[in-house]
Design an enzyme around this catalytic site. Structure first.
Site, PDB file in Angstrom:
ATOM      1  N   LYS A 118     -14.827  -4.838  -3.806  1.00 44.47           N
ATOM      2  CA  LYS A 118     -15.810  -3.850  -4.191  1.00 44.47           C
ATOM      3  C   LYS A 118     -15.184  -2.778  -5.075  1.00 44.47           C
ATOM      4  O   LYS A 118     -15.762  -2.370  -6.080  1.00 44.47           O
ATOM      5  CB  LYS A 118     -16.367  -3.217  -2.920  1.00 44.47           C
ATOM      6  CG  LYS A 118     -17.452  -2.222  -3.178  1.00 44.47           C
ATOM      7  CD  LYS A 118     -18.367  -2.180  -1.989  1.00 44.47           C
ATOM      8  CE  LYS A 118     -19.323  -1.032  -2.060  1.00 44.47           C
ATOM      9  NZ  LYS A 118     -20.399  -1.204  -1.091  1.00 44.47           N
ATOM     10  N   LYS A 170      -8.539 -10.695  -6.998  1.00 44.72           N
ATOM     11  CA  LYS A 170      -9.313 -11.031  -5.816  1.00 44.72           C
ATOM     12  C   LYS A 170     -10.612 -10.212  -5.819  1.00 44.72           C
ATOM     13  O   LYS A 170     -10.612  -9.046  -6.205  1.00 44.72           O
ATOM     14  CB  LYS A 170      -8.463 -10.669  -4.583  1.00 44.72           C
ATOM     15  CG  LYS A 170      -9.131 -10.963  -3.261  1.00 44.72           C
ATOM     16  CD  LYS A 170      -8.223 -10.584  -2.086  1.00 44.72           C
ATOM     17  CE  LYS A 170      -9.061 -10.361  -0.846  1.00 44.72           C
ATOM     18  NZ  LYS A 170      -8.290 -10.112   0.357  1.00 44.72           N
ATOM     19  N   LYS A 179       0.802  -1.221   0.000  1.00 49.26           N
ATOM     20  CA  LYS A 179       0.000   0.000   0.000  1.00 49.26           C
ATOM     21  C   LYS A 179       0.833   1.269   0.000  1.00 49.26           C
ATOM     22  O   LYS A 179       0.403   2.307  -0.497  1.00 49.26           O
ATOM     23  CB  LYS A 179      -0.953   0.006   1.204  1.00 49.26           C
ATOM     24  CG  LYS A 179      -2.010  -1.072   1.091  1.00 49.26           C
ATOM     25  CD  LYS A 179      -3.244  -0.788   1.914  1.00 49.26           C
ATOM     26  CE  LYS A 179      -4.335  -1.763   1.515  1.00 49.26           C
ATOM     27  NZ  LYS A 179      -5.449  -1.830   2.437  1.00 49.26           N
TER      28      LYS A 179
END
Ligand code: TRP
Length: 350
Positions: free
Chosen positions: A207, A204, A125
């Site tokens: 949303k 994966k 990240k």
């Protein structure tokens, strides 16, 4: 409940308390369900469970304060819709229990920065950020605090969270050895569905990638999404033989479709006797049926908004009582006990 406070060291086989958390990304989707919620529902029958909407974790990534409240509520509704039972489990929102952040701060004292920097999720990240928020680095400390605050013995987690759980165990170990045994080292409960690929068959399910379906989607929307699902790329024409073992639609069938239908679906796919669209139609119907009860529960909750608030308030109250007990011990062991020193003649000035 207080006999559990005796639990130390490895947590002991008798420690059946469970904690798990999920970030408030709104209504849960198929990936959340297969990877976590489905398992949580089963665990609650024979464990004492704490299930938490971890809104304070959400601020370590992109988030909008305007959208956060609805996302928290929508996830809580999803929890209840799939069958988490507020009579059996403690269901609550992290920021309602300030002890999470208090413990997280105190755990900073025993957490090496090097370990945080080694976390895969952190490395991924932070890789392209020019300014990394400290919260992104410290994220796993808050997660450790979530778990240790309830002295949970076990945590159902997906593969991607195993490393954070291992760090939690290490933090517990370090804290215990410095301040005296208090925290069990929580075990991972695996056995979620593993890595669930999205409808794109590539990444994966998530949303933000738009490759999934909300668990509360109405049937037309389920079909709308499922019909876009990627199947075996080698199967071009309707009667080409398919390879169920590489087809993500078939994997989803195994999760949602009546097991008695699976052998037929498999052989018809292999023989090229059932087209992909038909196959997806069955999957969409299975998903629709699977979540019908969840949609009903959600509709019920939406009709009585006071009910959801009542459940989350009660959950927070139960969680807080437990958190307070742990923090009393933590503060005492860490010397936040100045009152005991008043008039004891042990002031630094003497
Ligand atoms: N980090 C977890 C995730 O992204 C969410 C989480 C926060 C969590 N605190 C937790 C999971 C405690 C298990 C236990 O999935």
């Amino acid at each position: 409940m207080s006999e559990k406070s005796e639990q130390t060291g490895d947590g002991g086989a008798a420690n059946r308390r469970i904690f798990s958390g999920m970030q408030p990304s709104g209504e849960a989707h198929l990936g959340n369900y297969l990877g976590a919620l489905r398992q949580w529902v089963k665990l609650q029958d024979d464990h004492e469970c704490f299930f938490c909407v971890v809104d304070q974790h959400a601020i370590t990534g992109d988030f909008s304060p305007d959208e956060l409240p609805a996302r928290i509520l929508d996830l809580a509704v999803s929890f209840l819709a799939v069958g988490l039972d507020p009579e059996e489990s403690t269901i609550f929102v992290q920021s309602d229990v300030p002890e999470h952040t208090e413990l997280a701060w105190l755990l900073n004292a025993v957490t090496p920065v090097g370990n945080l920097e080694r976390m895969t999720q952190y490395k991924d990240k932070s890789a392209n950020m020019e300014s990394i928020p400290a919260g992104l680095l410290n994220y796993p400390i808050l997660q450790a605090a979530d778990i240790l605050l309830y002295r949970a013995g076990a945590v159902p987690v997906g593969e991607d969270q195993l490393q954070h759980l291992e760090l939690t165990r290490e933090i517990a170990r370090k804290w215990n050895s410095r301040f005296g045994d208090l925290f069990p080292e929580p075990q991972a409960i695996r056995g979620g569905a593993g890595r669930i690929l999205g409808l794109d068959g590539k990444a994966k399910m998530s949303k933000s990638l738009g490759n999934t379906v909300g668990i509360l989607a109405e049937p037309p929307e389920i079909w709308d999404r499922v019909r876009t699902a990627v199947t075996d790329p080698q199967r071009v024409r309707r009667d080409d033989p398919g390879r169920p073992e590489v087809c993500n639609v078939f994997t989803l069938h195994k999760h949602f479709t009546d097991p008695e239908l699976i052998p037929d679906i498999e052989s018809q796919c292999r023989g090229g006797t059932r087209g992909g669209v038909d196959c997806k139609r069955i999957l969409a119907d299975s998903i629709d049926e699977h979540f019908q009860e969840a949609r009903e529960r959600a509709a019920d909750l939406h009709a009585r908004p006071g009910r959801i608030q009542e459940i989350l308030e009660a959950g927070a109250q139960r969680a807080r009582a437990e958190a307070r007990e742990t923090m009393n011990q933590v503060r005492e062991r860490m010397g936040m006990t100045w009152r005991a020193a008043v008039g004891s003649g042990r002031s630094a000035a003497t």
